[in-house]
Scaffold this motif. Structure first.
Motif, PDB file in Angstrom:
ATOM      1  N   ALA A 100       0.827  -1.201   0.000  1.00 38.51           N
ATOM      2  CA  ALA A 100       0.000   0.000   0.000  1.00 38.51           C
ATOM      3  C   ALA A 100       0.863   1.254   0.000  1.00 38.51           C
ATOM      4  O   ALA A 100       0.536   2.257  -0.657  1.00 38.51           O
ATOM      5  N   VAL A 101       1.988   1.194   0.730  1.00 37.68           N
ATOM      6  CA  VAL A 101       2.909   2.331   0.754  1.00 37.68           C
ATOM      7  C   VAL A 101       3.459   2.604  -0.639  1.00 37.68           C
ATOM      8  O   VAL A 101       3.628   3.758  -1.047  1.00 37.68           O
ATOM      9  N   LEU A 102       3.739   1.540  -1.376  1.00 40.06           N
ATOM     10  CA  LEU A 102       4.225   1.700  -2.752  1.00 40.06           C
ATOM     11  C   LEU A 102       3.211   2.452  -3.611  1.00 40.06           C
ATOM     12  O   LEU A 102       3.565   3.359  -4.367  1.00 40.06           O
ATOM     13  N   MET A 103       1.945   2.081  -3.479  1.00 38.59           N
ATOM     14  CA  MET A 103       0.904   2.744  -4.280  1.00 38.59           C
ATOM     15  C   MET A 103       0.767   4.212  -3.894  1.00 38.59           C
ATOM     16  O   MET A 103       0.504   5.065  -4.753  1.00 38.59           O
ATOM     17  N   GLU A 104       0.976   4.516  -2.634  1.00 35.74           N
ATOM     18  CA  GLU A 104       0.870   5.912  -2.199  1.00 35.74           C
ATOM     19  C   GLU A 104       1.975   6.765  -2.813  1.00 35.74           C
ATOM     20  O   GLU A 104       1.783   7.945  -3.090  1.00 35.74           O
ATOM     21  N   GLY A 105       3.134   6.169  -3.036  1.00 36.15           N
ATOM     22  CA  GLY A 105       4.259   6.920  -3.609  1.00 36.15           C
ATOM     23  C   GLY A 105       4.402   6.715  -5.100  1.00 36.15           C
ATOM     24  O   GLY A 105       5.496   6.920  -5.651  1.00 36.15           O
ATOM     25  N   ALA A 106       3.328   6.316  -5.768  1.00 31.29           N
ATOM     26  CA  ALA A 106       3.389   5.987  -7.188  1.00 31.29           C
ATOM     27  C   ALA A 106       3.751   7.187  -8.054  1.00 31.29           C
ATOM     28  O   ALA A 106       3.256   8.302  -7.831  1.00 31.29           O
ATOM     29  N   ALA A 107       4.631   6.946  -9.043  1.00 23.38           N
ATOM     30  CA  ALA A 107       4.896   7.956 -10.068  1.00 23.38           C
ATOM     31  C   ALA A 107       3.750   7.934 -11.065  1.00 23.38           C
ATOM     32  O   ALA A 107       2.947   7.002 -11.100  1.00 23.38           O
ATOM     33  N   THR A 108       3.685   8.942 -11.899  1.00 20.70           N
ATOM     34  CA  THR A 108       2.596   9.023 -12.873  1.00 20.70           C
ATOM     35  C   THR A 108       3.132   9.139 -14.287  1.00 20.70           C
ATOM     36  O   THR A 108       4.203   9.705 -14.516  1.00 20.70           O
ATOM     37  N   GLY A 109       2.354   8.588 -15.235  1.00 22.06           N
ATOM     38  CA  GLY A 109       2.594   8.787 -16.660  1.00 22.06           C
ATOM     39  C   GLY A 109       4.011   8.529 -17.113  1.00 22.06           C
ATOM     40  O   GLY A 109       4.623   7.505 -16.806  1.00 22.06           O
ATOM     41  N   ASN A 110       4.556   9.523 -17.861  1.00 19.42           N
ATOM     42  CA  ASN A 110       5.880   9.381 -18.447  1.00 19.42           C
ATOM     43  C   ASN A 110       6.971   9.277 -17.396  1.00 19.42           C
ATOM     44  O   ASN A 110       8.033   8.696 -17.639  1.00 19.42           O
ATOM     45  N   ALA A 111       6.723   9.837 -16.214  1.00 18.20           N
ATOM     46  CA  ALA A 111       7.726   9.752 -15.150  1.00 18.20           C
ATOM     47  C   ALA A 111       7.962   8.302 -14.747  1.00 18.20           C
ATOM     48  O   ALA A 111       9.096   7.884 -14.495  1.00 18.20           O
ATOM     49  N   ALA A 112       6.883   7.524 -14.712  1.00 18.68           N
ATOM     50  CA  ALA A 112       7.012   6.116 -14.343  1.00 18.68           C
ATOM     51  C   ALA A 112       7.846   5.359 -15.378  1.00 18.68           C
ATOM     52  O   ALA A 112       8.686   4.517 -15.023  1.00 18.68           O
ATOM     53  N   VAL A 113       7.631   5.645 -16.666  1.00 18.41           N
ATOM     54  CA  VAL A 113       8.420   4.993 -17.718  1.00 18.41           C
ATOM     55  C   VAL A 113       9.882   5.388 -17.593  1.00 18.41           C
ATOM     56  O   VAL A 113      10.788   4.562 -17.782  1.00 18.41           O
ATOM     57  N   GLU A 114      10.143   6.637 -17.272  1.00 15.62           N
ATOM     58  CA  GLU A 114      11.523   7.096 -17.097  1.00 15.62           C
ATOM     59  C   GLU A 114      12.177   6.375 -15.915  1.00 15.62           C
ATOM     60  O   GLU A 114      13.358   6.002 -15.977  1.00 15.62           O
ATOM     61  N   TYR A 115      11.428   6.151 -14.841  1.00 17.11           N
ATOM     62  CA  TYR A 115      11.967   5.393 -13.709  1.00 17.11           C
ATOM     63  C   TYR A 115      12.298   3.963 -14.139  1.00 17.11           C
ATOM     64  O   TYR A 115      13.302   3.381 -13.704  1.00 17.11           O
TER      65      TYR A 115
END
Length: 494
Positions: A100-115
């Motif tokens: 659940a902590v992971l979901m709270e700190g989720a990146a969004t959109g293109n940022a997630a792909v960059e990660y």
């Protein structure tokens, strides 16, 4: 290198962390994005794998989530909780509440792909460090291994790393195999001439083979003076001349037509091969170029011709007695640096086997070479054309057309090859039957010889993906050039 922002990292003994490149923040942010929006998986599925995560728990979370998504199920913190209730690794960092902590700190959109790209990049760097350590240990500890063998081994590891697992993918589902088959058929349907493979530049041969297919080992065999080197050279030149490509978003080039050719000429020098190609391009016979029997106009034609073809993607390696391991390493290097779509080897009996001089038979040595050439074709996903000699028993038969049994060391060659082609010119034997000009038989012989003088046959003795048969081509001995009969050279006798 960074430390994570999430609570569990504060309790981790930093001294225990390896110095290898990693970024736990990026791993956490990406996993949160994946659990929050499962569609993120489809944006990274082609290249991001569980083993790319530095933290093994993160790798297991990614693997479980992608498995669920692949089966059409939801993968979020609630669903994954049942899969990780007894995971000791997850318990050490906070248990299932960590999801659940992971979901709270989720990146969004293109940022997630960059990660995700950061995760992948750092995984490659860790592997490079490991390869470097392996090389250092082997170079200092194992004095019995030759330095060149170490270099070739490291080159293969680096190539495999650069290809990101494309050369060894394990089991493939039937569904995926069907998808790839349909994609190949669609490409053939859309391409001019309906070819699934690379065009040889010879329409009749293309019609019989459907082009030259990636991962195929094509044996091109013939007796001396039949023109097997000429045909291989013509094909290589045609492929290089037709080369077209598209730039991809990552800066790489995707071949759309023709291809980049690597030509291993173990018998002829690069200069001799280049002379043949100039003759092919300018229609000025090679012997005239070599002997300087040209006038000023022809010299200008040669100069202009060289300027036209000098930038073609045709790379020649004329090292004699090249070991099969070195040949493979050089092919990998060429693909990594310039791209590679076709390999030509002239000829396979001149390649050195690792078994040479060890008391093994010649058949065993050639078997090792053909097996390695086939493996190289699969590894690099390119067709490999390997020229081969024929045994002398052809000359002892009334019918001189070659057969599979005529291949020297035929068992292994025939077994490993996907396609076996024989070059046959009836005129070669007819010329040796020439009667004296003052005899009644001469005129009949002359008429027959003129009829077949410029006709060559490429006999398809084996084709794993299609029927056997014969492709008829035109051959000009002055230029050592094969063309389609429809575009054959003007013949003053006809």
């Amino acid at each position: 290198m960074t430390t994570a922002l999430l609570p569990y990292e504060a309790e981790t003994d930093v001294a225990e962390l390896d110095s290898a490149p990693h970024n736990l923040d990026a791993e956490q942010a990406f996993l949160g994005a994946l659990l929050y929006d499962n569609e993120m998986f489809h944006r990274v599925a082609d290249w991001l794998k569980a083993e790319h995560f530095y933290d093994p728990v993160h790798g297991r979370i990614f693997e479980t989530a992608t498995d669920l998504i692949g089966r059409g199920s939801l993968a979020d913190a609630v669903v994954l909780k049942t899969h990780f209730d007894r995971d000791d690794g997850l318990k050490d960092i906070g248990g299932t509440t960590y999801l659940a902590v992971l979901m709270e700190g989720a990146a969004t959109g293109n940022a997630a792909v960059e990660y995700a790209r950061i995760i992948y990049e750092l995984a490659l760097r860790r592997e490079l460090i490991r390869i470097g350590h392996d090389l250092a240990n082997a170079a200092s500890a194992d004095a019995e291994v030759h330095a060149r063998d170490l270099i070739q081994g490291i080159e293969q590891k680096l190539f495999n790393l650069a290809e990101a697992g494309s050369t060894s993918r394990g089991f493939v589902s039937f569904k995926q195999a069907l998808t790839e088959s349909v994609a190949s058929a669609a490409a053939a349907f859309e391409r001019d001439g309906g070819l699934a493979g690379i065009s040889s530049g010879l329409m009749e041969l293309d019609r019989k083979l459907g082009g030259m297919h990636p991962s195929d080992l094509i044996i091109l065999a013939g007796r001396p003076s039949m023109g097997k080197t000429s045909l291989a050279t013509n094909i290589a030149f045609n492929v290089a001349k037709a080369y077209e490509h598209e730039l991809q978003p990552d800066g790489s080039k995707k071949t759309t037509k023709g291809g980049v050719v690597g030509f291993f000429s173990l018998e002829m020098s690069a200069e001799q091969l280049a002379t043949r190609l100039i003759a092919d391009h300018t229609s000025i016979p090679g012997y005239m170029i070599r002997q300087g029997m040209i006038d000023a106009t022809q010299y200008e034609e040669i100069r202009d011709g060289v300027l036209e073809i000098q930038s073609l993607p045709l790379f020649i390696d004329d090292t004699g007695g090249l070991p099969i391991s070195a040949l493979a390493a050089r092919a990998r290097r060429l693909k990594r640096t310039h791209g590679l779509d076709l390999i030509v080897v002239d000829y396979l009996q001149l390649i050195t086997s690792t078994k040479a001089g060890s008391g093994s038979s010649r058949v065993e040595e050639v078997s090792e070479v053909t097996q390695n050439l086939k493996a190289l074709a699969k590894e690099l996903a390119v067709p490999v054309i390997a020229l081969s000699q024929l045994s002398r028993q052809v000359e002892n038969r009334e019918d001189k057309k070659p057969q599979l049994s005529d291949l020297r060391e035929s068992g292994s060659i025939e077994q490993d090859a996907d396609v076996v082609l024989f070059v046959y010119r009836e005129a070669y034997y007819k010329e040796r039957e020439k009667p004296r000009e003052d005899t009644p038989e001469y005129h009949a012989w002359e008429d027959e010889f003129r009829r077949i003088e410029r006709v060559a046959e490429v006999v398809i003795g084996k084709q794993r993906h299609g029927p056997i048969g014969t492709a008829k081509l035109a051959f000009d001995g002055m230029l050592t050039k094969f063309t389609d009969l429809e575009t054959r050279f003007d013949d003053p006798h006809e």
